[in-house]
Design a protein around this motif. Structure first.
Motif, PDB file in Angstrom:
ATOM      1  N   PHE A  52      38.152  39.812  52.945  1.00 48.41           N
ATOM      2  CA  PHE A  52      37.140  39.327  52.008  1.00 48.41           C
ATOM      3  C   PHE A  52      36.443  38.050  52.455  1.00 48.41           C
ATOM      4  CE2 PHE A  52      40.328  41.622  49.381  1.00 48.41           C
ATOM      5  CZ  PHE A  52      39.522  42.675  48.987  1.00 48.41           C
ATOM      6  N   GLY A  53      37.031  37.341  53.422  1.00 46.59           N
ATOM      7  CA  GLY A  53      36.378  36.164  53.974  1.00 46.59           C
ATOM      8  C   GLY A  53      36.111  35.098  52.928  1.00 46.59           C
ATOM      9  N   PRO A  54      34.904  34.506  52.930  1.00 45.33           N
ATOM     10  CA  PRO A  54      34.587  33.418  51.991  1.00 45.33           C
ATOM     11  C   PRO A  54      34.523  33.865  50.536  1.00 45.33           C
ATOM     12  CG  PRO A  54      32.637  34.074  53.258  1.00 45.33           C
ATOM     13  CD  PRO A  54      33.804  34.777  53.871  1.00 45.33           C
ATOM     14  N   LEU A  55      34.509  35.161  50.285  1.00 49.19           N
ATOM     15  CA  LEU A  55      34.463  35.643  48.903  1.00 49.19           C
ATOM     16  C   LEU A  55      35.834  35.597  48.234  1.00 49.19           C
ATOM     17  CD1 LEU A  55      32.138  38.779  49.156  1.00 49.19           C
ATOM     18  CD2 LEU A  55      31.599  36.572  48.123  1.00 49.19           C
ATOM     19  N   LEU A  56      36.900  35.389  49.014  1.00 48.68           N
ATOM     20  CA  LEU A  56      38.248  35.461  48.448  1.00 48.68           C
ATOM     21  C   LEU A  56      38.473  34.372  47.400  1.00 48.68           C
ATOM     22  CD1 LEU A  56      41.013  36.795  48.468  1.00 48.68           C
ATOM     23  CD2 LEU A  56      41.696  35.223  50.288  1.00 48.68           C
ATOM     24  N   GLU A  57      38.091  33.136  47.715  1.00 51.62           N
ATOM     25  CA  GLU A  57      38.335  32.036  46.783  1.00 51.62           C
ATOM     26  C   GLU A  57      37.575  32.212  45.468  1.00 51.62           C
ATOM     27  OE1 GLU A  57      37.462  27.288  46.492  1.00 51.62           O
ATOM     28  OE2 GLU A  57      38.214  28.049  48.409  1.00 51.62           O
ATOM     29  N   PRO A  58      36.251  32.510  45.490  1.00 50.96           N
ATOM     30  CA  PRO A  58      35.581  32.719  44.197  1.00 50.96           C
ATOM     31  C   PRO A  58      36.099  33.934  43.442  1.00 50.96           C
ATOM     32  CG  PRO A  58      34.096  33.167  46.053  1.00 50.96           C
ATOM     33  CD  PRO A  58      35.293  32.500  46.604  1.00 50.96           C
ATOM     34  N   MET A  59      36.541  34.975  44.149  1.00 52.83           N
ATOM     35  CA  MET A  59      37.119  36.135  43.468  1.00 52.83           C
ATOM     36  C   MET A  59      38.370  35.734  42.688  1.00 52.83           C
ATOM     37  SD  MET A  59      36.790  39.060  46.438  1.00 52.83           S
ATOM     38  CE  MET A  59      38.237  39.889  45.805  1.00 52.83           C
ATOM     39  N   ILE A  60      39.231  34.964  43.330  1.00 51.21           N
ATOM     40  CA  ILE A  60      40.471  34.526  42.675  1.00 51.21           C
ATOM     41  C   ILE A  60      40.152  33.598  41.506  1.00 51.21           C
ATOM     42  CG2 ILE A  60      42.585  33.194  42.991  1.00 51.21           C
ATOM     43  CD1 ILE A  60      42.685  34.262  45.860  1.00 51.21           C
ATOM     44  N   SER A  61      39.213  32.680  41.702  1.00 55.25           N
ATOM     45  CA  SER A  61      38.861  31.723  40.646  1.00 55.25           C
ATOM     46  C   SER A  61      38.327  32.439  39.408  1.00 55.25           C
ATOM     47  CB  SER A  61      37.825  30.729  41.163  1.00 55.25           C
ATOM     48  OG  SER A  61      38.333  29.987  42.252  1.00 55.25           O
ATOM     49  N   ILE A  62      37.425  33.381  39.612  1.00 55.46           N
ATOM     50  CA  ILE A  62      36.854  34.109  38.469  1.00 55.46           C
ATOM     51  C   ILE A  62      37.914  34.979  37.811  1.00 55.46           C
ATOM     52  CG2 ILE A  62      35.209  35.923  37.835  1.00 55.46           C
ATOM     53  CD1 ILE A  62      33.285  34.726  39.885  1.00 55.46           C
ATOM     54  N   GLY A  63      38.793  35.573  38.602  1.00 52.58           N
ATOM     55  CA  GLY A  63      39.877  36.368  38.034  1.00 52.58           C
ATOM     56  C   GLY A  63      40.791  35.529  37.153  1.00 52.58           C
ATOM     57  N   VAL A  64      41.140  34.322  37.619  1.00 49.13           N
ATOM     58  CA  VAL A  64      41.973  33.421  36.819  1.00 49.13           C
ATOM     59  C   VAL A  64      41.248  33.029  35.535  1.00 49.13           C
ATOM     60  CG1 VAL A  64      43.026  31.131  36.742  1.00 49.13           C
ATOM     61  CG2 VAL A  64      43.305  32.559  38.779  1.00 49.13           C
ATOM     62  N   ALA A  65      39.943  32.775  35.632  1.00 49.35           N
ATOM     63  CA  ALA A  65      39.162  32.393  34.454  1.00 49.35           C
ATOM     64  C   ALA A  65      39.169  33.505  33.411  1.00 49.35           C
ATOM     65  CB  ALA A  65      37.729  32.069  34.868  1.00 49.35           C
ATOM     66  N   LEU A  66      38.988  34.749  33.841  1.00 51.19           N
ATOM     67  CA  LEU A  66      38.990  35.871  32.901  1.00 51.19           C
ATOM     68  C   LEU A  66      40.366  36.058  32.258  1.00 51.19           C
ATOM     69  CD1 LEU A  66      36.828  38.443  34.901  1.00 51.19           C
ATOM     70  CD2 LEU A  66      36.178  37.268  32.800  1.00 51.19           C
ATOM     71  N   ILE A  67      41.420  35.820  33.037  1.00 48.24           N
ATOM     72  CA  ILE A  67      42.777  35.945  32.492  1.00 48.24           C
ATOM     73  C   ILE A  67      43.024  34.879  31.422  1.00 48.24           C
ATOM     74  CG2 ILE A  67      45.224  35.661  33.050  1.00 48.24           C
ATOM     75  CD1 ILE A  67      44.575  36.984  35.759  1.00 48.24           C
ATOM     76  N   LEU A  68      42.586  33.646  31.688  1.00 48.06           N
ATOM     77  CA  LEU A  68      42.764  32.575  30.708  1.00 48.06           C
ATOM     78  C   LEU A  68      41.938  32.841  29.453  1.00 48.06           C
ATOM     79  CD1 LEU A  68      42.898  29.250  32.753  1.00 48.06           C
ATOM     80  CD2 LEU A  68      44.756  30.543  31.725  1.00 48.06           C
ATOM     81  N   PHE A  69      40.728  33.381  29.620  1.00 48.40           N
ATOM     82  CA  PHE A  69      39.904  33.719  28.461  1.00 48.40           C
ATOM     83  C   PHE A  69      40.586  34.796  27.627  1.00 48.40           C
ATOM     84  CE2 PHE A  69      36.765  36.718  26.709  1.00 48.40           C
ATOM     85  CZ  PHE A  69      36.180  35.894  25.756  1.00 48.40           C
ATOM     86  N   GLU A  70      41.098  35.825  28.278  1.00 47.18           N
ATOM     87  CA  GLU A  70      41.786  36.890  27.553  1.00 47.18           C
ATOM     88  C   GLU A  70      43.017  36.346  26.840  1.00 47.18           C
ATOM     89  OE1 GLU A  70      44.484  40.084  26.633  1.00 47.18           O
ATOM     90  OE2 GLU A  70      44.862  38.560  28.148  1.00 47.18           O
ATOM     91  N   GLY A  71      43.724  35.415  27.480  1.00 44.59           N
ATOM     92  CA  GLY A  71      44.868  34.798  26.824  1.00 44.59           C
ATOM     93  C   GLY A  71      44.451  33.984  25.611  1.00 44.59           C
ATOM     94  N   GLY A  72      43.333  33.251  25.729  1.00 40.83           N
ATOM     95  CA  GLY A  72      42.827  32.483  24.597  1.00 40.83           C
ATOM     96  C   GLY A  72      42.479  33.358  23.409  1.00 40.83           C
TER      97      GLY A  72
END
Length: 619
Positions: A52-72
């Protein structure tokens, strides 16, 4: 390896690990970490960074954000009626205490230099909904400690990221200006977090206003919501690094408490997204681990992990809750259960790279964060049941039955199951109809099962099966559809359709729960038979007395309703499924009264007279 193939492997390994965890009862996160580590560093099947190259970090960040939103979205302020003081203490006192104790342990025991130890300890205050929620689902824990753990996990996740940002910005400023102080760093970061929280709240208010008013069509609600979460996250991160996690958490909690009825329809989708994201992120992160990063782990780090489990967490909890109303057995339980998850690994990997830019070696954080995750998940995942049982805060292990509708038929069924030690709850909106349940000493709840308040006034976690058996078949179907998403389509039942086949008023099968009885008896059918004297009968099977023999003992017209396994598992006989009875099972049947011969009746009366005479002589 092509990116599409990597994505397919990540999905296969993640969902496969989830399925295996369901089959075995093992912690799902342990299996996902093992699968990712096996596919990445050990077998070398794929490398996420290369794929995934440079896309890996933003993919993980957005995934974590969606998980926290769903938890909220799962946090309702009504849960804080009994757990509020404990949650407030763990946020206000627990975060700074945990940060302080963790930094001391990381430096004095783990051997990390002070800047790295302080930053890592800030991240360690997180526990994380990605690990806490699955643990709570697999173990039946009393509502108050479960609510405290859930709120702590979701609220402290963005706070842990904010602590890491404060530490990083301070040491970065010190590297440039040796005379810099915390006063120059902390207030702007706190202000940025407040602005991010306001952005999340405004976004939630906009959705809460627009969705019920038809401003967004039904088919666009999920895309609009997910896009809004990503926009809020990215916008807040432009204000300050990791402030986006604060924004999406506030957005989720705000939406959960604005009573937006139209959000109920997207709950199944958001839960599916959360499962996919958690599975994918754990596989990707564990597959990204390098053996050279594990080389930093040594005996001092092992001692640090022990200190984290047995010193840092207990001291943080016990001091935070000192003088609170939380009982001591619950405090000890909270002091032990603190698994870490995705947020710890993702943020540690991010700051490990940033620390190099200001002259500190943060490479050890990557391997150490994985070691913390694996250690805490294994230690807490495999002991949560035992600890909860020893401390007396564990509910019943036996699967329970939730019965909607108080009728003579459902009360008779509930009474038989209650005698078999199966947790039963009878729910009805009529206090008068519940009179019989109260007279029989059965657990009962007066309220509307479809009312959202019921989820917070009644703990539904012990009940894994639902039977809707009110007099209204359409209402029964509505209840089954509402709960099918939560407990499973194959775990919601109702009585069969009484209307004749081909009746234009008959409900389509897709709208109904599974029909009870192989014969498909409807509400009118069971009421009519009960008026004729039909009763429930319990029959215990054994190696010597099998199902065929039990059938011969029962009247020919008897209908098998369900069997109760020795572990309490409930299996219903339906028009579509016939469970296989085994020795040790107890079968509950609905059958007509036994017809006795005149000789049997006379013998019964003679026996009764003999007992009466013996009692009078004894007196």
């Amino acid at each position: 390896m092509e990116q599409t193939l990597v994505i397919a492997m990540v999905g296969m390994l993640g969902i496969g690990a989830q399925w295996l965890a369901w089959r075995t009862g093992w912690p799902a996160l342990v299996l996902m970490l093992a699968a990712g580590f096996l596919a990445g560093p050990i077998l070398g099947l794929f490398d996420p960074e290369h794929a995934f190259g440079p896309l890996l970090e933003p993919m993980i960040s957005i995934g974590v954000a969606l998980i926290l939103f769903e938890g909220g979205l799962s946090l309702d302020f009504r849960e804080l009626r009994h757990a509020g003081s404990g949650v407030l203490r763990l946020v206000v006192l627990g975060v700074p205490l945990g940060w302080t104790f963790g930094a001391i342990a990381a430096h004095s025991i783990g051997g990390l230099e002070w800047p790295v130890a302080v930053l890592f300890a800030g991240i360690l205050v997180v526990t994380g909904p990605t690990v806490v929620m699955p643990l709570l689902r697999q173990s039946s824990v009393n509502p108050r400690p479960a609510a405290i753990l859930k709120w702590e996990a979701i609220v402290n996740d963005p706070l842990g990221a904010l602590c890491a940002v404060i530490a990083y910005e301070y040491f970065r400023r010190v590297a440039e200006f040796p005379d810099a102080s915390l006063v120059e760093v902390v207030p702007p970061l706190i202000f940025a977090a407040i602005i991010a929280g306001l952005i999340g709240y405004v976004a939630a208010a906009a959705i809460a206003w627009s969705f019920p008013r038809g401003a967004v069509p039904e088919y666009l609600k999920v895309p609009v919501l997910l896009t809004a979460v990503i926009v809020v996250f990215v916008l807040s991160n432009t204000i300050e690094h990791e402030a986006g996690l604060v924004a999406v958490t506030v957005m989720g909690i705000a939406l959960a408490n604005m009573n937006v009825s139209s959000l109920r329809s997207i709950h199944p989708f958001k839960q599916n997204v959360a499962v996919l994201l958690i599975s994918g992120l754990f596989i990707i992160l564990s597959a990204s681990l390098k053996f050279e990063e594990l080389a930093y782990l040594n005996w001092s780090f092992g001692l640090f992990l022990l200190a984290l489990l047995f010193l840092v967490r207990p001291a943080t909890i016990l001091l935070s809750l000192l003088g609170s109303s939380v009982p001591w057995n619950e405090r000890l339980f909270l002091a032990w259960i603190a698994p870490r998850g995705i947020v710890l690994v993702a943020i540690s990997g991010l700051f490990a790279l940033r620390l190099k830019d200001i002259g500190y070696d943060g490479t050890a954080l990557i391997g150490l964060s994985f070691a913390v995750v694996v250690t805490t998940i294994v230690a807490h995942g495999f002991t949560i049941d035992l600890v909860a049982r020893l401390l007396g805060i564990k509910g019943s292990n036996r699967p329970g039955l939730l019965i909607v509708g108080s009728t003579p038929w459902t009360i008779a069924l509930a009474q038989h199951l209650h005698e078999l030690k199966t947790p039963v709850m009878v729910v009805d909106s009529s206090w008068q109809r519940l009179t019989l349940a109260r007279q029989k000493g059965l657990p009962a709840y007066h309220g509307e099962i479809l009312n959202e308040a019921t989820e917070h006034n009644l703990d539904l976690s012990p009940y894994s099966v639902l039977v809707a058996a009110t007099e209204n078949e359409a209402y029964n179907a509505l209840v089954c559809n509402e709960f099918a998403h939560e407990i499973g389509r194959d775990k919601v039942f109702q009585l069969g359709e009484s209307a004749e086949e081909g009746d234009r008023y008959a409900l389509p099968p897709g709208l109904r729960g599974r029909a009870l009885f192989e014969s498909g008896f409807g509400v009118e059918d069971v009421n009519e038979r009960q008026a004729q004297g039909w009763v429930f009968r319990k029959t215990k099977l054994s190696e010597a007395f099998r199902f065929e023999a039990a059938q011969q003992r029962l009247p020919e017209a008897a209908n098998m309703l369900l069997l109760v396994r020795e572990d309490g598992t409930l299996r219903f006989f339906t028009h579509a499924v016939r469970p296989e009875p085994q020795p040790g099972d107890t079968i509950i049947s609905f059958s007509p009264p036994q017809q006795r011969s005149p000789e049997e009746v006379a013998a019964k009366r003679a026996s009764r007279r003999q007992k009466t005479t013996a009692a009078e002589q004894g007196a």
